[in-house]
Design a protein around this motif. Sequence first.
Motif, PDB file in Angstrom:
ATOM      1  N   ARG A 293       0.828  -1.201   0.000  1.00  0.00           N
ATOM      2  CA  ARG A 293       0.000   0.000   0.000  1.00  0.00           C
ATOM      3  C   ARG A 293       0.871   1.262   0.000  1.00  0.00           C
ATOM      4  O   ARG A 293       0.595   2.219  -0.729  1.00  0.00           O
ATOM      5  CB  ARG A 293      -0.954  -0.003   1.195  1.00  0.00           C
ATOM      6  CG  ARG A 293      -1.937   1.165   1.167  1.00  0.00           C
ATOM      7  CD  ARG A 293      -2.945   1.118   2.297  1.00  0.00           C
ATOM      8  NE  ARG A 293      -3.867   2.221   2.181  1.00  0.00           N
ATOM      9  CZ  ARG A 293      -4.966   2.213   1.443  1.00  0.00           C
ATOM     10  NH1 ARG A 293      -5.274   1.116   0.745  1.00  0.00           N
ATOM     11  NH2 ARG A 293      -5.763   3.261   1.382  1.00  0.00           N
ATOM     12  N   THR A 294       1.920   1.242   0.793  1.00  0.00           N
ATOM     13  CA  THR A 294       2.824   2.386   0.821  1.00  0.00           C
ATOM     14  C   THR A 294       3.459   2.608  -0.550  1.00  0.00           C
ATOM     15  O   THR A 294       3.581   3.747  -1.022  1.00  0.00           O
ATOM     16  CB  THR A 294       3.914   2.169   1.883  1.00  0.00           C
ATOM     17  OG1 THR A 294       3.306   2.031   3.161  1.00  0.00           O
ATOM     18  CG2 THR A 294       4.890   3.334   1.900  1.00  0.00           C
ATOM     19  N   ALA A 295       3.846   1.512  -1.211  1.00  0.00           N
ATOM     20  CA  ALA A 295       4.443   1.620  -2.542  1.00  0.00           C
ATOM     21  C   ALA A 295       3.452   2.186  -3.539  1.00  0.00           C
ATOM     22  O   ALA A 295       3.809   3.030  -4.387  1.00  0.00           O
ATOM     23  CB  ALA A 295       4.943   0.250  -3.005  1.00  0.00           C
ATOM     24  N   MET A 296       2.184   1.773  -3.449  1.00  0.00           N
ATOM     25  CA  MET A 296       1.169   2.289  -4.366  1.00  0.00           C
ATOM     26  C   MET A 296       0.889   3.759  -4.082  1.00  0.00           C
ATOM     27  O   MET A 296       0.713   4.561  -5.022  1.00  0.00           O
ATOM     28  CB  MET A 296      -0.118   1.471  -4.257  1.00  0.00           C
ATOM     29  CG  MET A 296      -1.175   1.842  -5.285  1.00  0.00           C
ATOM     30  SD  MET A 296      -0.750   1.351  -6.985  1.00  0.00           S
ATOM     31  CE  MET A 296      -1.195  -0.398  -6.929  1.00  0.00           C
ATOM     32  N   GLU A 297       0.848   4.142  -2.827  1.00  0.00           N
ATOM     33  CA  GLU A 297       0.640   5.550  -2.481  1.00  0.00           C
ATOM     34  C   GLU A 297       1.782   6.411  -3.026  1.00  0.00           C
ATOM     35  O   GLU A 297       1.559   7.505  -3.561  1.00  0.00           O
ATOM     36  CB  GLU A 297       0.529   5.704  -0.965  1.00  0.00           C
ATOM     37  CG  GLU A 297      -0.759   5.135  -0.378  1.00  0.00           C
ATOM     38  CD  GLU A 297      -0.753   5.121   1.142  1.00  0.00           C
ATOM     39  OE1 GLU A 297       0.349   5.308   1.725  1.00  0.00           O
ATOM     40  OE2 GLU A 297      -1.824   4.930   1.740  1.00  0.00           O
ATOM     41  N   THR A 298       3.011   5.915  -2.908  1.00  0.00           N
ATOM     42  CA  THR A 298       4.170   6.634  -3.428  1.00  0.00           C
ATOM     43  C   THR A 298       4.085   6.789  -4.941  1.00  0.00           C
ATOM     44  O   THR A 298       4.396   7.857  -5.497  1.00  0.00           O
ATOM     45  CB  THR A 298       5.470   5.901  -3.052  1.00  0.00           C
ATOM     46  OG1 THR A 298       5.563   5.798  -1.634  1.00  0.00           O
ATOM     47  CG2 THR A 298       6.692   6.620  -3.597  1.00  0.00           C
ATOM     48  N   LEU A 299       3.645   5.720  -5.618  1.00  0.00           N
ATOM     49  CA  LEU A 299       3.487   5.774  -7.072  1.00  0.00           C
ATOM     50  C   LEU A 299       2.436   6.811  -7.463  1.00  0.00           C
ATOM     51  O   LEU A 299       2.651   7.604  -8.391  1.00  0.00           O
ATOM     52  CB  LEU A 299       3.081   4.392  -7.599  1.00  0.00           C
ATOM     53  CG  LEU A 299       2.758   4.313  -9.095  1.00  0.00           C
ATOM     54  CD1 LEU A 299       4.012   4.575  -9.919  1.00  0.00           C
ATOM     55  CD2 LEU A 299       2.146   2.957  -9.450  1.00  0.00           C
ATOM     56  N   MET A 300       1.311   6.834  -6.752  1.00  0.00           N
ATOM     57  CA  MET A 300       0.252   7.788  -7.080  1.00  0.00           C
ATOM     58  C   MET A 300       0.713   9.220  -6.833  1.00  0.00           C
ATOM     59  O   MET A 300       0.424  10.125  -7.628  1.00  0.00           O
ATOM     60  CB  MET A 300      -1.003   7.463  -6.265  1.00  0.00           C
ATOM     61  CG  MET A 300      -1.642   6.128  -6.657  1.00  0.00           C
ATOM     62  SD  MET A 300      -3.082   5.680  -5.654  1.00  0.00           S
ATOM     63  CE  MET A 300      -4.280   6.896  -6.234  1.00  0.00           C
ATOM     64  N   GLU A 301       1.430   9.430  -5.762  1.00  0.00           N
ATOM     65  CA  GLU A 301       1.951  10.774  -5.489  1.00  0.00           C
ATOM     66  C   GLU A 301       2.870  11.238  -6.612  1.00  0.00           C
ATOM     67  O   GLU A 301       2.799  12.381  -7.078  1.00  0.00           O
ATOM     68  CB  GLU A 301       2.696  10.781  -4.157  1.00  0.00           C
ATOM     69  CG  GLU A 301       1.799  10.641  -2.936  1.00  0.00           C
ATOM     70  CD  GLU A 301       2.600  10.451  -1.656  1.00  0.00           C
ATOM     71  OE1 GLU A 301       3.857  10.492  -1.732  1.00  0.00           O
ATOM     72  OE2 GLU A 301       1.982  10.264  -0.589  1.00  0.00           O
ATOM     73  N   ALA A 302       3.749  10.365  -7.056  1.00  0.00           N
ATOM     74  CA  ALA A 302       4.650  10.704  -8.153  1.00  0.00           C
ATOM     75  C   ALA A 302       3.865  10.997  -9.430  1.00  0.00           C
ATOM     76  O   ALA A 302       4.211  11.914 -10.196  1.00  0.00           O
ATOM     77  CB  ALA A 302       5.644   9.566  -8.386  1.00  0.00           C
ATOM     78  N   ALA A 303       2.805  10.228  -9.669  1.00  0.00           N
ATOM     79  CA  ALA A 303       1.996  10.419 -10.875  1.00  0.00           C
ATOM     80  C   ALA A 303       1.338  11.797 -10.892  1.00  0.00           C
ATOM     81  O   ALA A 303       1.297  12.481 -11.925  1.00  0.00           O
ATOM     82  CB  ALA A 303       0.935   9.331 -10.958  1.00  0.00           C
ATOM     83  N   PHE A 304       0.845  12.229  -9.737  1.00  0.00           N
ATOM     84  CA  PHE A 304       0.228  13.547  -9.663  1.00  0.00           C
ATOM     85  C   PHE A 304       1.273  14.657  -9.823  1.00  0.00           C
ATOM     86  O   PHE A 304       1.048  15.652 -10.517  1.00  0.00           O
ATOM     87  CB  PHE A 304      -0.524  13.709  -8.342  1.00  0.00           C
ATOM     88  CG  PHE A 304      -1.756  12.845  -8.230  1.00  0.00           C
ATOM     89  CD1 PHE A 304      -2.702  12.826  -9.236  1.00  0.00           C
ATOM     90  CD2 PHE A 304      -1.957  12.041  -7.119  1.00  0.00           C
ATOM     91  CE1 PHE A 304      -3.836  12.033  -9.148  1.00  0.00           C
ATOM     92  CE2 PHE A 304      -3.082  11.244  -7.014  1.00  0.00           C
ATOM     93  CZ  PHE A 304      -4.028  11.229  -8.031  1.00  0.00           C
TER      94      PHE A 304
END
Length: 463
Positions: A293-304
């Motif tokens: 979940r932390t990895a996915m949150e980090t990915l989404m933050e980078a995407a934004f």
Amino acid sequence: MQDAGPLLEMLRSICGDSAVLTGADMAGYASDWRDMFHGKPLCVLRPANTAEVAKSVVACVGAGVGIVPQGGNTGLAGGATPDDSGRQVVISLDRMTAIRRIDSIGMTVELEAGVILQTAKEAAAAENRLLPISLAAEGSARIGGLIATNAGGVDVLRYGMTRGLVLGLEVVLPDGQVLHRLRHLRKDNAGYDLKQLFIGSEGSLGIITAAVLRLVPLPRHRTTALISVPDIAAAVRLYARAQDDIGEALSAFELISGDGLALVATHMGQEAPVKGADWYLLIEAGSSLPGLRTAMETLMEAAFEEGWATDGVLAESEAQADGLWSLRESLTEAEGKAGGAIKHDLSVPIPEIADFLQETGKMLRSMVPEARLNIFGHLGDGNLHYNVMNVAKADSARVNTAVHDMVARYNGSISAEHGLGQYRTAEWARLATPPEHDLTHRIKRALDPMGVMNPGKVVPLHD
């Protein structure tokens, strides 16, 4: 054939009276589930074991009739549908449903061809293992058919096509011999890898009756997100970043068009929690280890931050994750309710998907201005279901040809995961190179010189 009586009696003596279906009892076996292809088989045979399959093949060959192997009849290219000549016997493997052995240490499962995928997955899960084949029809698709079509699905990104999971096969050959290579081995370099001849051959070279498949550890953790993106180029860049940030735990990276989600909302009553974009990504990761979940949150933050995403939602529960997947899995049914489409199961190199979609869309708008597109698929492995809606029947052939020609220009494939069956065989014959034609026909003649195995499927009858 003039007198089918002797063959029917011979088949009844081999498999039993109740295993030979004729007349109205054949209805469920004589057409595909999409109702696109219809046939009139001489009979439907339901053998109970490999010996009965082998004897039945010998009987059919002796009578000069064709043989159409059939699993769950969930294929999307008409590969399991007989013709209307009345000279073909459907051999259904739906009675051969034994799961013979699960090895949780070696992580293999040996099972008969008629086992339903969902049943096999449940048996593996009971041993804390995963059979990593996932597709919408898993409640009715059968193992033999999945192997014979080299099925794809949403787990290909991480685990590969079905071909990569097959360790051993048992196959009844066109002369009735049984190739028995049910080996639970990860390494076996002793000569030709004969099983590869039959994986993806759609029953045109033999009948798969049993298999040994590779299992993997059952993921304990799962995280799922739905993200809107401004364009395909951004989606591809986000995919590259996901590979870096999530790595081998990335199990699905699905592309869905805004038009597709609109169809689901209109015809299925399912509203997406993220709206207002032309394109969406359904991303999932799974692992035995925590931290996803932390990895996915980090990915989404980078995407934004990079401008690759405009909105998104991360599932807070298994139920929410299932709801996001339901949107993806409802696309085909919604499309059908909207009037159907000319379907294309294509793949192109991932870096070229954006250019392919732009060029092909422009071409189709000039050809058929009223056409609508429903595009979705497995961006992570380059496979798109490129479905063209609102096209008059008179225009369907030229639209199909134009799309396939564009696929060829991009060095892609006109059948990424559904197979050729009878739906795409003519197009394969048109686009394949001379060496491909020659080698394909040589293999067919070598293994099936009488041409009895699934005639007209994969290999054109008149080519």
